[in-house]
Design a protein around this motif. Structure first.
Motif, mmCIF file in Angstrom:
data_model
loop_
_atom_site.group_PDB
_atom_site.id
_atom_site.type_symbol
_atom_site.label_atom_id
_atom_site.label_comp_id
_atom_site.label_asym_id
_atom_site.label_seq_id
_atom_site.Cartn_x
_atom_site.Cartn_y
_atom_site.Cartn_z
ATOM 1 N N PRO A 118 -11.175 -88.678 -20.065
ATOM 2 C CA PRO A 118 -12.517 -88.146 -19.795
ATOM 3 C C PRO A 118 -13.051 -88.554 -18.424
ATOM 4 O O PRO A 118 -13.734 -87.771 -17.768
ATOM 5 C CB PRO A 118 -13.352 -88.728 -20.931
ATOM 6 N N VAL A 119 -12.705 -89.753 -17.975
ATOM 7 C CA VAL A 119 -13.153 -90.204 -16.647
ATOM 8 C C VAL A 119 -12.573 -89.313 -15.547
ATOM 9 O O VAL A 119 -13.277 -88.873 -14.632
ATOM 10 C CB VAL A 119 -12.714 -91.677 -16.397
ATOM 11 N N ALA A 120 -11.282 -89.041 -15.652
ATOM 12 C CA ALA A 120 -10.631 -88.211 -14.629
ATOM 13 C C ALA A 120 -11.184 -86.782 -14.660
ATOM 14 O O ALA A 120 -11.396 -86.164 -13.616
ATOM 15 C CB ALA A 120 -9.117 -88.217 -14.843
ATOM 16 N N ILE A 121 -11.450 -86.270 -15.859
ATOM 17 C CA ILE A 121 -11.999 -84.911 -15.985
ATOM 18 C C ILE A 121 -13.399 -84.857 -15.370
ATOM 19 O O ILE A 121 -13.730 -83.932 -14.614
ATOM 20 C CB ILE A 121 -12.045 -84.477 -17.469
ATOM 21 N N ALA A 122 -14.212 -85.870 -15.681
ATOM 22 C CA ALA A 122 -15.585 -85.895 -15.145
ATOM 23 C C ALA A 122 -15.561 -85.977 -13.623
ATOM 24 O O ALA A 122 -16.339 -85.309 -12.935
ATOM 25 C CB ALA A 122 -16.359 -87.068 -15.740
ATOM 26 N N ARG A 123 -14.644 -86.754 -13.072
ATOM 27 C CA ARG A 123 -14.561 -86.859 -11.609
ATOM 28 C C ARG A 123 -14.198 -85.524 -10.989
ATOM 29 O O ARG A 123 -14.745 -85.118 -9.968
ATOM 30 C CB ARG A 123 -13.512 -87.899 -11.215
ATOM 31 N N ALA A 124 -13.240 -84.835 -11.614
ATOM 32 C CA ALA A 124 -12.818 -83.530 -11.088
ATOM 33 C C ALA A 124 -13.979 -82.540 -11.170
ATOM 34 O O ALA A 124 -14.293 -81.844 -10.193
ATOM 35 C CB ALA A 124 -11.619 -83.010 -11.883
ATOM 36 N N MET A 125 -14.618 -82.481 -12.327
ATOM 37 C CA MET A 125 -15.694 -81.503 -12.503
ATOM 38 C C MET A 125 -16.877 -81.806 -11.592
ATOM 39 O O MET A 125 -17.471 -80.888 -11.023
ATOM 40 C CB MET A 125 -16.138 -81.446 -13.962
ATOM 41 N N ASP A 126 -17.217 -83.086 -11.441
ATOM 42 C CA ASP A 126 -18.332 -83.436 -10.551
ATOM 43 C C ASP A 126 -18.020 -83.002 -9.123
ATOM 44 O O ASP A 126 -18.873 -82.467 -8.428
ATOM 45 C CB ASP A 126 -18.593 -84.946 -10.571
ATOM 46 N N ALA A 127 -16.783 -83.253 -8.698
ATOM 47 C CA ALA A 127 -16.408 -82.876 -7.328
ATOM 48 C C ALA A 127 -16.455 -81.359 -7.163
ATOM 49 O O ALA A 127 -16.983 -80.845 -6.180
ATOM 50 C CB ALA A 127 -15.017 -83.416 -6.994
ATOM 51 N N MET A 128 -15.937 -80.628 -8.131
ATOM 52 C CA MET A 128 -15.930 -79.174 -8.021
ATOM 53 C C MET A 128 -17.347 -78.604 -8.060
ATOM 54 O O MET A 128 -17.670 -77.664 -7.336
ATOM 55 C CB MET A 128 -15.068 -78.553 -9.118
ATOM 56 N N ALA A 129 -18.193 -79.209 -8.882
ATOM 57 C CA ALA A 129 -19.564 -78.710 -9.005
ATOM 58 C C ALA A 129 -20.406 -79.048 -7.783
ATOM 59 O O ALA A 129 -21.400 -78.384 -7.507
ATOM 60 C CB ALA A 129 -20.212 -79.281 -10.263
ATOM 61 N N SER A 130 -20.004 -80.065 -7.031
ATOM 62 C CA SER A 130 -20.806 -80.414 -5.856
ATOM 63 C C SER A 130 -20.118 -79.985 -4.562
ATOM 64 O O SER A 130 -20.580 -80.308 -3.480
ATOM 65 C CB SER A 130 -21.103 -81.909 -5.855
#
Ligand code: WAQ
Ligand code: MG
Ligand code: MG
Ligand code: MG
Length: 268
Positions: free
Chosen positions: A99-111
């Motif tokens: 979940p940590v790696a997924i959240a990092r990816a999604m946060d980066a893509m969303a920003s």
């Protein structure tokens, strides 16, 4: 198949920022038509007209070309992008991404993923355990190229996608890109959504689960998008992986199954 093949790639920018890109493999006779189509795409992009267009055409050694099969395509209906991202997260967790790696990816893509908040031209490489970004150039990312469909497979794919009401450049190009990415050494899964403001769909892909698309992974109107390639944790042979993604020629000569859309449910 014995005729020489060329890699043709286009990269277009506006104000020094990535606008549009495309990559195909082709015989010499089709290069002119493909080049014209790529220039047209760069000049007519919905996010603006390109100020700089780079076209690269290179002969590929035919002896090196491997063939392959596209992943199966599934569409899961979700209510909105929040729902879509929860579903995508559930699938990635099943593939072994934390979940940590997924959240990092999604946060980066969303920003915006690139350090200046814009979309990257290429993809992020993310450690599937700790979420660390591993691509050497954080502004550019890794650009995958030298993959395409055979003429016969393209024909079959177009017919199959048309029957589902899904035949567009986004789907075709993303399926081919994902097909190459998920078979790359050390990659466990990919996450993607478009940077085109009118295109809200995205997908998660892996060898085990195929290409799983969601109509909503971002809000309509958002110009930010990107790709994350999740790497098995441990020793990363980044140079081998980057070489495969950027340079290994792959021609997909078979398509996978194309399933009708169904509602997402957590126990899929
Ligand atoms: N290699 C690596 N990354 C790429 C490449 C490439 N060849 N092409 C695009 N990207 C990255 C880059 O960061 C872009 O900003 C981002 O992906 C989005 O690119 O099933 O259209 O071409 O309905 O806008 C997915 C859903 C559509 C399709 C993806 O991506 C479907 C899409 P776009
Ligand atoms: Mg693009
Ligand atoms: Mg594209
Ligand atoms: Mg785009």
């Amino acid at each position: 198949m014995k005729r020489p093949l060329f890699s043709i790639r286009m990269q277009a920018s506006i104000n020094g920022k990535h606008l549009s890109g495309a990559e195909r493999l082709s015989v010499a006779d089709d290069l002119e038509r493909l080049a014209a189509g790529m220039v047209k795409r760069a000049l007519g992009h919905m996010r603006g007209r390109a100020e700089k267009i780079q076209l690269t055409i290179e002969e590929v050694e035919t002896g090196q070309i491997d063939t392959g099969v596209l992943p199966d395509l599934h569409t899961y209906l979700v209510d909105d992008y929040h729902h879509g991202r929860r579903a995508a997260t559930a699938i990635l967790v099943k593939s072994g991404v934390t979940p940590v790696a997924i959240a990092r990816a999604m946060d980066a893509m969303a920003s915006g993923a690139a350090p200046d908040g814009r979309s990257m031209r290429g993809a992020m490489l993310i450690d599937s355990k700790n979420g660390n970004r591993l691509e050497p150039d954080k502004a550019r990312g890794v650009r995958v190229s030298r993959m395409d469909l055979t003429e016969q497979a393209r024909h079959e794919l177009i017919l199959g996608l048309q029957a589902l009401g899904l035949d567009n450049d986004h789907v075709r190009e993303a399926l081919v890109l994902a097909a190459k990415v998920i078979t790359a050494p050390g990659i466990v899964a990919e996450l993607c959504w478009s940077d085109d403001p009118d295109y809200t769909a995205g997908y998660v892909a892996s060898v085990q689960q195929g290409y799983m698309r969601f109509p909503h992974l971002k809000p309509l109107g958002d110009e930010r998008g990107g790709r994350a390639f999740f790497l098995a944790s441990g020793e990363h042979d980044l140079s081998e992986l980057m070489d495969y993604l950027q340079s290994k020629p792959l021609l997909f000569d078979r398509i996978g199954r194309l399933y009708r859309a169904k509602p997402w449910s957590e126990d899929l």
